[in-house]
Write a protein that holds these residues in place. Structure first.
Motif, PDB file in Angstrom:
ATOM      1  N   MET A   1       7.826  29.533  44.928  1.00  0.00           N
ATOM      2  CA  MET A   1       8.616  30.744  44.653  1.00  0.00           C
ATOM      3  C   MET A   1       8.361  31.216  43.217  1.00  0.00           C
ATOM      4  SD  MET A   1      10.440  31.575  47.352  1.00  0.00           S
ATOM      5  CE  MET A   1      12.033  32.288  46.976  1.00  0.00           C
ATOM      6  N   ILE A   2       8.462  32.516  43.054  1.00  0.00           N
ATOM      7  CA  ILE A   2       8.095  33.126  41.775  1.00  0.00           C
ATOM      8  C   ILE A   2       9.325  33.423  40.925  1.00  0.00           C
ATOM      9  CG2 ILE A   2       7.028  35.144  40.691  1.00  0.00           C
ATOM     10  CD1 ILE A   2       5.415  35.429  43.369  1.00  0.00           C
ATOM     11  N   VAL A   3       9.242  33.084  39.647  1.00  0.00           N
ATOM     12  CA  VAL A   3      10.199  33.557  38.650  1.00  0.00           C
ATOM     13  C   VAL A   3       9.463  34.608  37.831  1.00  0.00           C
ATOM     14  CG1 VAL A   3      11.654  32.989  36.674  1.00  0.00           C
ATOM     15  CG2 VAL A   3      11.393  31.335  38.543  1.00  0.00           C
ATOM     16  N   TRP A   4       9.973  35.829  37.859  1.00  0.00           N
ATOM     17  CA  TRP A   4       9.312  36.942  37.182  1.00  0.00           C
ATOM     18  C   TRP A   4       9.775  37.052  35.726  1.00  0.00           C
ATOM     19  CZ3 TRP A   4       5.431  39.066  39.765  1.00  0.00           C
ATOM     20  CH2 TRP A   4       5.443  38.988  41.171  1.00  0.00           C
ATOM     21  N   ILE A   5       8.832  37.209  34.820  1.00  0.00           N
ATOM     22  CA  ILE A   5       9.129  37.599  33.444  1.00  0.00           C
ATOM     23  C   ILE A   5       8.763  39.080  33.381  1.00  0.00           C
ATOM     24  CG2 ILE A   5       8.811  37.088  31.005  1.00  0.00           C
ATOM     25  CD1 ILE A   5       9.770  34.712  32.683  1.00  0.00           C
TER      26      ILE A   5
ATOM     27  N   TYR B   1      14.522  39.577  32.768  1.00  0.00           N
ATOM     28  CA  TYR B   1      14.099  40.917  32.359  1.00  0.00           C
ATOM     29  C   TYR B   1      14.464  41.126  30.899  1.00  0.00           C
ATOM     30  CZ  TYR B   1      13.161  45.906  32.416  1.00  0.00           C
ATOM     31  OH  TYR B   1      12.623  47.142  32.150  1.00  0.00           O
ATOM     32  N   VAL B   2      13.483  41.485  30.096  1.00  0.00           N
ATOM     33  CA  VAL B   2      13.737  41.761  28.676  1.00  0.00           C
ATOM     34  C   VAL B   2      13.678  43.264  28.463  1.00  0.00           C
ATOM     35  CG1 VAL B   2      11.318  41.288  28.118  1.00  0.00           C
ATOM     36  CG2 VAL B   2      13.010  41.316  26.294  1.00  0.00           C
TER      37      VAL B   2
ATOM     38  N   LYS C   1      20.000  42.338  43.601  1.00  0.00           N
ATOM     39  CA  LYS C   1      21.135  41.477  43.922  1.00  0.00           C
ATOM     40  C   LYS C   1      20.778  40.366  44.909  1.00  0.00           C
ATOM     41  CE  LYS C   1      23.963  44.092  41.505  1.00  0.00           C
ATOM     42  NZ  LYS C   1      24.480  43.640  40.199  1.00  0.00           N
ATOM     43  N   ASP C   2      19.575  40.429  45.507  1.00  0.00           N
ATOM     44  CA  ASP C   2      19.257  39.462  46.554  1.00  0.00           C
ATOM     45  C   ASP C   2      18.631  38.181  46.023  1.00  0.00           C
ATOM     46  OD1 ASP C   2      17.104  40.990  45.829  1.00  0.00           O
ATOM     47  OD2 ASP C   2      16.309  41.266  47.852  1.00  0.00           O
ATOM     48  N   TYR C   3      18.383  38.113  44.714  1.00  0.00           N
ATOM     49  CA  TYR C   3      18.003  36.863  44.082  1.00  0.00           C
ATOM     50  C   TYR C   3      18.459  36.931  42.627  1.00  0.00           C
ATOM     51  CZ  TYR C   3      13.886  39.853  43.295  1.00  0.00           C
ATOM     52  OH  TYR C   3      13.053  40.900  43.007  1.00  0.00           O
ATOM     53  N   PRO C   4      18.679  35.769  41.996  1.00  0.00           N
ATOM     54  CA  PRO C   4      19.311  35.748  40.671  1.00  0.00           C
ATOM     55  C   PRO C   4      18.420  36.289  39.568  1.00  0.00           C
ATOM     56  CG  PRO C   4      18.612  33.545  41.280  1.00  0.00           C
ATOM     57  CD  PRO C   4      18.415  34.400  42.499  1.00  0.00           C
ATOM     58  N   GLY C   5      19.070  36.819  38.534  1.00  0.00           N
ATOM     59  CA  GLY C   5      18.326  37.328  37.392  1.00  0.00           C
ATOM     60  C   GLY C   5      19.176  37.339  36.141  1.00  0.00           C
ATOM     61  N   ILE C   6      18.517  37.506  35.008  1.00  0.00           N
ATOM     62  CA  ILE C   6      19.199  37.601  33.723  1.00  0.00           C
ATOM     63  C   ILE C   6      18.500  38.677  32.898  1.00  0.00           C
ATOM     64  CG2 ILE C   6      17.766  35.769  32.719  1.00  0.00           C
ATOM     65  CD1 ILE C   6      20.148  34.953  31.003  1.00  0.00           C
ATOM     66  N   ILE C   7      19.280  39.461  32.191  1.00  0.00           N
ATOM     67  CA  ILE C   7      18.729  40.508  31.328  1.00  0.00           C
ATOM     68  C   ILE C   7      18.936  40.105  29.872  1.00  0.00           C
ATOM     69  CG2 ILE C   7      18.961  42.907  30.571  1.00  0.00           C
ATOM     70  CD1 ILE C   7      19.600  43.626  33.456  1.00  0.00           C
TER      71      ILE C   7
ATOM     72  N   LYS D   1      20.486  30.857  26.680  1.00  0.00           N
ATOM     73  CA  LYS D   1      20.927  31.543  27.912  1.00  0.00           C
ATOM     74  C   LYS D   1      19.825  31.506  28.970  1.00  0.00           C
ATOM     75  CE  LYS D   1      24.000  34.980  25.743  1.00  0.00           C
ATOM     76  NZ  LYS D   1      24.164  36.433  25.483  1.00  0.00           N
ATOM     77  N   ILE D   2      18.591  31.717  28.518  1.00  0.00           N
ATOM     78  CA  ILE D   2      17.456  31.702  29.442  1.00  0.00           C
ATOM     79  C   ILE D   2      17.272  30.311  30.052  1.00  0.00           C
ATOM     80  CG2 ILE D   2      14.934  31.894  29.594  1.00  0.00           C
ATOM     81  CD1 ILE D   2      15.115  34.105  27.467  1.00  0.00           C
ATOM     82  N   ILE D   3      17.339  29.282  29.215  1.00  0.00           N
ATOM     83  CA  ILE D   3      17.139  27.909  29.706  1.00  0.00           C
ATOM     84  C   ILE D   3      18.276  27.503  30.645  1.00  0.00           C
ATOM     85  CG2 ILE D   3      16.908  25.495  29.032  1.00  0.00           C
ATOM     86  CD1 ILE D   3      14.487  27.319  28.440  1.00  0.00           C
ATOM     87  N   ILE D   4      19.488  27.904  30.329  1.00  0.00           N
ATOM     88  CA  ILE D   4      20.615  27.621  31.227  1.00  0.00           C
ATOM     89  C   ILE D   4      20.409  28.317  32.566  1.00  0.00           C
ATOM     90  CG2 ILE D   4      23.085  28.060  31.607  1.00  0.00           C
ATOM     91  CD1 ILE D   4      23.468  27.593  28.574  1.00  0.00           C
ATOM     92  N   PHE D   5      19.932  29.564  32.520  1.00  0.00           N
ATOM     93  CA  PHE D   5      19.633  30.283  33.762  1.00  0.00           C
ATOM     94  C   PHE D   5      18.552  29.557  34.560  1.00  0.00           C
ATOM     95  CE2 PHE D   5      16.637  33.316  35.744  1.00  0.00           C
ATOM     96  CZ  PHE D   5      17.450  33.767  36.786  1.00  0.00           C
TER      97      PHE D   5
END
Length: 273
Positions: free
Chosen positions: A1-5, A109-110, A168-174, A190-194
């Protein structure tokens, strides 16, 4: 599975990649640009060619959208978590979505003040500030990779941001670039906790501090000055200033007002206005 930057271009994506790749993969004291290969760009020939029609893509770059899903399915055959960089808006084109919950474990997402993005974008591409703003406002904006000659559907700064924020269908952080500058340790934590929820690893505060020290913007800029950086364009420095408010001395009042008018709602939402 992919984690997008993910991000709009010139918004801090590469700094995030540097921090994450060092934290997860480095065994050295100093940062090495080779670590960024641990978080490669998604839109490149080696990922698209096995499933895509390259002749068709060459004639019509946006036809790459037909192969977004199949390329991601192929990448996920190993059932492992992987990080990929993208400037693509998370939108659909001709009925094809960029990604979905079947292929994505989450996203980081930055986002960066569009006034700063205009300045950095113009410098990076050797274009005028006015042309940079025109690109940031263009909902049909396509970025063509100079090496692989493949397209990303970047869209406008507004659509790019909103398209990921609304997932909303998979988790993310801004993450706001400006917060990352002011409170690097807090924002990176925050990123590492996510990522803990995805990678199932422990939070290592000592390693966070070590990572931040190794990946200071001044360090990255010095490495580029000494050894170059393959992601730079037209011999322009990729790591230019790394400041949050450089637009104050680079934008005239008319252009500043125009940016604030075009992106007013998003800038208010993000606290830029």
């Amino acid at each position: 599975m992919i984690v997008w930057i993910a991000s709009y271009p010139k918004s801090g994506n590469t700094w995030i990649r540097a921090l994450i790749s060092y934290y997860l993969y480095s065994q050295k004291e100093e940062f090495d640009f080779k670590l960024l290969k641990k978080i490669p760009k998604f839109i490149q020939r080696k990922f698209i060619a096995p499933v895509g029609n390259l002749d068709k893509i060459e004639k019509n770059p946006i036809s790459i959208s037909e192969f977004w899903e199949s390329a991601q399915i192929r990448l996920n055959l190993d059932n492992e978590i992987k990080f990929l960089k993208t400037h693509n808006a998370c939108v659909s084109y001709d009925g094809k979505w960029f990604t979905d919950k079947k292929n994505s474990a989450g996203y980081i997402y930055v986002v960066r003040d569009p006034r700063s993005v205009v300045c950095s974008y113009a410098s990076h591409h050797n274009i005028s500030l006015e042309k940079a703003l025109k690109d940031l406002s263009n909902e049909n904006q396509i970025g063509i990779d100079t090496e692989d000659k493949m397209a990303e559907l970047v869209s406008s700064w507004k659509i790019n941001y909103q398209s990921w924020r609304k997932k909303k269908d998979y988790p993310g952080i801004i993450i706001k670039y400006e917060n990352l500058i002011d409170n690097t340790e807090e924002e990176f934590e925050k990123i590492i906790i996510f990522l803990k929820t995805i990678l199932k690893n422990d939070l290592d505060k000592k390693r966070i501090k070590k990572t931040i020290n190794a990946c200071k913007f001044t360090n990255l800029r010095k490495i580029e000055n000494d050894f170059g950086f393959e992601e730079s364009v037209n011999n322009n420095k990729f790591f230019r200033k790394g400041q949050k408010d450089s637009w104050k001395s680079e934008l005239n009042s008319d252009l500043k007002k125009e940016i604030e008018k075009i992106f007013k709602n998003e800038m208010i939402e993000l606290g830029y206005l």
